[in-house]
Design a protein around this motif. Structure first.
Motif, short mmCIF file in Angstrom:
data_model
loop_
_atom_site.label_atom_id
_atom_site.label_comp_id
_atom_site.label_asym_id
_atom_site.label_seq_id
_atom_site.Cartn_x
_atom_site.Cartn_y
_atom_site.Cartn_z
N VAL A 68 21.95 40.05 45.45
CA VAL A 68 23.00 39.06 45.70
C VAL A 68 24.36 39.75 45.77
O VAL A 68 25.17 39.47 46.66
N LEU A 69 24.60 40.67 44.86
CA LEU A 69 25.85 41.43 44.87
C LEU A 69 25.95 42.28 46.14
O LEU A 69 27.01 42.36 46.76
N PHE A 99 33.89 43.31 43.13
CA PHE A 99 33.54 43.86 41.82
C PHE A 99 34.29 43.14 40.71
O PHE A 99 33.76 42.94 39.61
N ASP A 100 35.55 42.75 40.98
CA ASP A 100 36.32 41.99 39.98
C ASP A 100 35.63 40.66 39.68
O ASP A 100 35.46 40.28 38.51
N ALA A 157 35.60 49.93 38.01
CA ALA A 157 35.35 50.00 39.44
C ALA A 157 35.88 51.33 39.95
O ALA A 157 37.07 51.62 39.84
N VAL A 158 34.99 52.14 40.50
CA VAL A 158 35.35 53.48 40.98
C VAL A 158 35.47 53.46 42.50
O VAL A 158 34.60 52.92 43.19
N GLU A 168 40.39 41.75 36.53
CA GLU A 168 40.39 42.93 37.38
C GLU A 168 39.74 44.07 36.64
O GLU A 168 40.14 44.43 35.53
N ALA A 169 38.71 44.62 37.24
CA ALA A 169 38.05 45.77 36.64
C ALA A 169 39.03 46.94 36.55
O ALA A 169 39.99 47.01 37.33
N ARG A 170 38.81 47.80 35.61
CA ARG A 170 39.64 49.00 35.53
C ARG A 170 39.31 49.87 36.73
O ARG A 170 38.20 50.36 36.87
#
Length: 296
Positions: free
Chosen positions: A10-11, A125-126, A133-134, A36-38
């Motif tokens: 799904v992602l 990703f957030d 998150a890279v 917000e992901a880092r």
């Protein structure tokens, strides 16, 4: 929605949708999400070992029960626009981990080391609640400065014997990197490179209270990963306390609008018979008028 490994498909569909987004979809994106992901940007010249380093760091990070998503951008052929997407292959052993997700995409026409709608993919990703998150860039040198406001922490990865690379990067990415990694430090030349980096950074002046760090890491030997992880944590705390969110959001909006207009303009160019125009001005006017109606 939260990623737990079972909903990987799904992602993946959500990321694919963002990577293929049209103008209307892009313009509807929220660039300032509630969570917000880092965001950590890894950049550096091709062959510096970015992908292997990211995989090793992510595995170290997963031990702290953190979830990690990676957007790895591979260079595209200027002729076919195709890409090998080798980052996915190099991190393949991590792809089944419960809290790890990677998507490797082609840079296509962009020349800043990024890909179409990179901000939109990171926003996915957030929304899925990732802790980290890279963003791994292609590694094209000083043109990659957009990574500064797209991510919070910029990690520059350099292999031993990169003295000439440092000279080429001084005017660009060297000035915005927060952490400098001497990768493959078990190889000859790593200590010399570390000294050169420290010398260059000592001459760098500015109002920032953050002092860029130089860390020697060997993914194969497993050394330096803890120090790198601690430095990323330290910089993230500094970033949260010192960054101007209003300025960052404006820069992200400027970048997304410029990238969207450029993408649409190039599409119009491909579909327009330029031979029928008597002047550049006439062609320019018609192409601009085409931008007034966003495509889907």
């Amino acid at each position: 929605m939260t990623f737990d490994g079972s909903n990987r498909a799904v992602l993946a569909k959500a990321v694919t949708s963002a990577a293929r987004a049209g103008v209307e979809q892009i313009l509807a994106q929220d660039l300032s999400p509630e969570h917000e992901a880092r965001r950590i940007g890894f950049t550096g010249p091709p062959g510096s070992g970015k992908s292997t380093l990211i995989a090793s760091w992510a595995e170290h990070r997963l031990k702290s029960d953190r979830s990690v998503a990676v957007l790895a951008i591979d260079p595209s052929s200027p002729i076919s626009q195709g890409a090998i997407l080798g980052d996915r292959i190099r991190m393949g052993s991590m792809d089944t981990r419960e809290k790890f997700f990677i998507r490797s995409v082609a840079s296509t026409r962009l020349h800043d080391g990024l890909c179409h709608n990179a901000l939109g993919i990171l926003s996915v990703f957030d929304r899925w609640g990732f802790d980290d998150a890279v963003l791994e860039t292609v590694g094209v040198g000083q043109t990659e400065c957009n990574i500064r406001f797209i991510t919070g922490t910029v990690v520059l990865v350099l292999p031993p014997n990169s003295g000439d690379v440092i000279q080429a990067m001084k005017a660009g990415i060297m000035e915005i990197a927060d952490i400098h990694v001497v990768n493959k430090c078990d190889l000859p030349g790593s200590r010399t490179l570390a000294r050169e980096l420290n010398s260059v950074l000592a001459m760098r002046s500015g109002a920032s209270t953050w002092s860029p760090k130089v860390i020697e890491v060997s993914s194969t030997a497993g050394s330096g990963l803890g120090e790198l992880d601690a430095a990323i944590d330290e910089h993230y705390l500094w970033y949260r306390e010192n960054s101007d969110r209003k300025t960052i959001l404006r820069k992200r909006i400027e970048y997304q609008l410029a990238e969207t207009v450029s993408h649409q303009f190039e599409s119009l160019l491909r579909d327009t018979d330029l031979d029928r125009f008597q002047s550049l001005g006439a062609a320019y006017t018609e192409l601009l008028s085409g931008l007034k109606q966003p495509d889907g």
